[in-house]
Design a protein around this motif. Structure first.
Motif, short mmCIF file in Angstrom:
data_model
loop_
_atom_site.label_atom_id
_atom_site.label_comp_id
_atom_site.label_asym_id
_atom_site.label_seq_id
_atom_site.Cartn_x
_atom_site.Cartn_y
_atom_site.Cartn_z
N PRO A 186 -14.50 -6.24 -4.27
CA PRO A 186 -15.01 -7.61 -4.35
C PRO A 186 -13.92 -8.61 -4.71
CG PRO A 186 -16.53 -6.10 -5.39
CD PRO A 186 -15.28 -5.32 -5.10
N PHE A 187 -13.99 -9.79 -4.09
CA PHE A 187 -12.98 -10.82 -4.32
C PHE A 187 -13.54 -12.19 -3.98
CE2 PHE A 187 -12.54 -9.85 0.15
CZ PHE A 187 -12.24 -11.06 0.75
N VAL A 188 -12.77 -13.21 -4.35
CA VAL A 188 -13.01 -14.59 -3.94
C VAL A 188 -11.71 -15.08 -3.32
CG1 VAL A 188 -13.62 -16.92 -4.67
CG2 VAL A 188 -14.64 -14.96 -5.85
N GLY A 189 -11.79 -15.65 -2.12
CA GLY A 189 -10.59 -16.14 -1.45
C GLY A 189 -10.66 -15.83 0.03
N ARG A 190 -9.54 -15.99 0.69
CA ARG A 190 -9.45 -15.73 2.14
C ARG A 190 -9.51 -14.23 2.41
NH1 ARG A 190 -5.34 -19.13 5.35
NH2 ARG A 190 -6.85 -18.44 6.86
N PRO A 191 -9.87 -13.85 3.64
CA PRO A 191 -9.87 -12.43 3.98
C PRO A 191 -8.54 -11.77 3.62
CG PRO A 191 -10.85 -13.70 5.75
CD PRO A 191 -10.29 -14.69 4.77
N ALA A 192 -8.63 -10.49 3.25
CA ALA A 192 -7.45 -9.82 2.70
C ALA A 192 -7.20 -8.49 3.39
CB ALA A 192 -7.66 -9.60 1.20
N CYS A 193 -6.05 -7.93 3.11
CA CYS A 193 -5.70 -6.59 3.60
C CYS A 193 -6.74 -5.61 3.07
CB CYS A 193 -4.32 -6.19 3.08
SG CYS A 193 -3.03 -7.37 3.52
N ILE A 194 -7.14 -4.67 3.90
CA ILE A 194 -8.18 -3.73 3.50
C ILE A 194 -7.61 -2.53 2.78
CG2 ILE A 194 -10.01 -2.19 4.33
CD1 ILE A 194 -10.50 -4.26 6.57
N ARG A 195 -6.53 -1.96 3.27
CA ARG A 195 -5.95 -0.76 2.66
C ARG A 195 -4.48 -1.00 2.33
NH1 ARG A 195 -9.24 3.65 2.91
NH2 ARG A 195 -11.13 3.29 4.12
N ILE A 196 -4.09 -0.57 1.12
CA ILE A 196 -2.71 -0.72 0.67
C ILE A 196 -2.25 0.62 0.10
CG2 ILE A 196 -1.16 -1.88 -0.93
CD1 ILE A 196 -3.08 -4.29 -0.89
N PRO A 197 -1.19 1.20 0.65
CA PRO A 197 -0.66 2.44 0.09
C PRO A 197 -0.07 2.23 -1.31
CG PRO A 197 0.20 2.04 2.31
CD PRO A 197 -0.48 0.79 1.86
N PHE A 198 -0.19 3.22 -2.16
CA PHE A 198 0.46 3.17 -3.46
C PHE A 198 1.95 2.94 -3.24
CE2 PHE A 198 -2.26 5.40 -6.88
CZ PHE A 198 -3.39 4.76 -6.45
N GLY A 199 2.55 2.09 -4.05
CA GLY A 199 3.97 1.82 -3.95
C GLY A 199 4.34 0.73 -2.96
N THR A 200 3.36 0.19 -2.22
CA THR A 200 3.63 -0.85 -1.23
C THR A 200 3.09 -2.18 -1.72
OG1 THR A 200 3.49 0.77 0.57
CG2 THR A 200 3.27 -1.55 1.17
N GLY A 201 3.91 -3.23 -1.66
CA GLY A 201 3.49 -4.54 -2.10
C GLY A 201 3.28 -4.59 -3.61
N VAL A 202 2.83 -5.73 -4.09
CA VAL A 202 2.65 -5.93 -5.54
C VAL A 202 1.49 -5.07 -6.04
CG1 VAL A 202 2.28 -7.62 -7.36
CG2 VAL A 202 3.59 -8.27 -5.33
N CYS A 203 0.38 -5.05 -5.30
CA CYS A 203 -0.77 -4.25 -5.71
C CYS A 203 -0.43 -2.76 -5.71
CB CYS A 203 -1.97 -4.52 -4.81
SG CYS A 203 -2.71 -6.13 -5.06
N GLY A 204 0.22 -2.31 -4.65
CA GLY A 204 0.60 -0.90 -4.57
C GLY A 204 1.60 -0.51 -5.65
N ALA A 205 2.49 -1.43 -6.02
CA ALA A 205 3.44 -1.17 -7.10
C ALA A 205 2.71 -1.00 -8.43
CB ALA A 205 4.47 -2.30 -7.20
N ALA A 206 1.71 -1.85 -8.68
CA ALA A 206 0.93 -1.74 -9.92
C ALA A 206 0.15 -0.44 -9.96
CB ALA A 206 -0.02 -2.93 -10.05
N ALA A 207 -0.46 -0.07 -8.84
CA ALA A 207 -1.24 1.17 -8.78
C ALA A 207 -0.34 2.38 -8.92
CB ALA A 207 -2.03 1.23 -7.48
N GLY A 208 0.79 2.37 -8.24
CA GLY A 208 1.69 3.52 -8.28
C GLY A 208 2.37 3.73 -9.62
N SER A 209 2.73 2.63 -10.27
CA SER A 209 3.44 2.73 -11.56
C SER A 209 2.50 2.72 -12.76
CB SER A 209 4.42 1.56 -11.70
OG SER A 209 3.71 0.33 -11.88
N GLY A 210 1.28 2.20 -12.56
CA GLY A 210 0.37 2.03 -13.68
C GLY A 210 0.76 0.89 -14.59
N GLU A 211 1.66 0.04 -14.12
CA GLU A 211 2.18 -1.07 -14.93
C GLU A 211 1.80 -2.42 -14.32
OE1 GLU A 211 3.83 -0.65 -17.82
OE2 GLU A 211 3.67 1.53 -17.60
N THR A 212 1.57 -3.41 -15.18
CA THR A 212 1.30 -4.78 -14.76
C THR A 212 2.49 -5.32 -13.97
OG1 THR A 212 -0.18 -5.21 -16.61
CG2 THR A 212 0.90 -7.13 -15.63
N GLN A 213 2.18 -6.03 -12.90
CA GLN A 213 3.22 -6.68 -12.08
C GLN A 213 3.02 -8.19 -12.18
OE1 GLN A 213 5.59 -4.71 -10.22
NE2 GLN A 213 4.65 -3.19 -11.58
N LEU A 214 3.98 -8.87 -12.78
CA LEU A 214 3.97 -10.32 -12.93
C LEU A 214 5.10 -10.86 -12.05
CD1 LEU A 214 3.02 -12.91 -14.40
CD2 LEU A 214 4.55 -12.29 -16.26
#
Length: 165
Positions: A73-101
């Motif tokens: 769930p989100f608010v905003g424009r349509p977004a990417c549906i699937r993101i591999p761990f380690g890819t992009g900011v979201c994937g970096a946060a998921a892969g590392s378990g660390e906040t990405q600012l």
């Protein structure tokens, strides 16, 4: 009817405290994680100025094995549906378990541009029993929109939601 709109003059720490209180009130006792993510995405949109996207990516099994992020769930424009761990900011946060600012997403290696208007991003992992189960993703059209205080506030929100999504 719920009306959780904050006072626009609040200091950031108080704004984040009230955001967590509102999220607690909306999600307490509700067992449906998707419903809880939807309400919290709406709260993020209401509480935090200067956003162009606010929402969740959930951890799910990928078709090729392992885990990946899947749009929630989100608010905003349509977004990417699937993101591999380690890819992009979201994937970096998921892969590392660390906040990405990220002050400038265009300077972030491998940034995924779902919305070309995004200039800065804050992604906070939601962990349950030490394992990432989702990420909270905030995008802004303004460079350096997010502060360390914003990160701490969203980290507190993530901890509150860990067993509710």
């Amino acid at each position: 009817m719920y009306d959780f709109r904050p006072d626009e003059t609040l200091a950031p720490a108080e704004l984040h405290r009230q955001l967590c209180e509102a999220a607690d009130a909306l999600t307490e006792g509700e067992p449906d994680g998707i419903a809880n993510m939807a309400n919290v995405a709406a709260l993020l949109w209401e509480f935090l100025p200067d956003l162009n996207w606010a929402g969740f990516y959930r951890v799910a099994p990928s078709k090729s094995g392992g885990d990946e992020l899947v749009l929630g769930p989100f608010v905003g424009r349509p977004a990417c549906i699937r993101i591999p761990f380690g890819t992009g900011v979201c994937g970096a946060a998921a892969g590392s378990g660390e906040t990405q600012l990220v002050e400038d997403v265009h300077a972030f290696p491998g940034h995924i541009a779902c919305d070309a208007a995004s200039r800065s991003e804050l992604v906070v992992p939601v962990k349950r029993e030490g394992r990432v189960v989702a990420v909270i993703d905030l995008d802004s059209p303004s460079p350096a929109r997010f502060s360390r205080e914003d990160a701490r506030g969203i980290e507190a929100l993530a901890a509150l939601l860990a067993d509710r999504i």
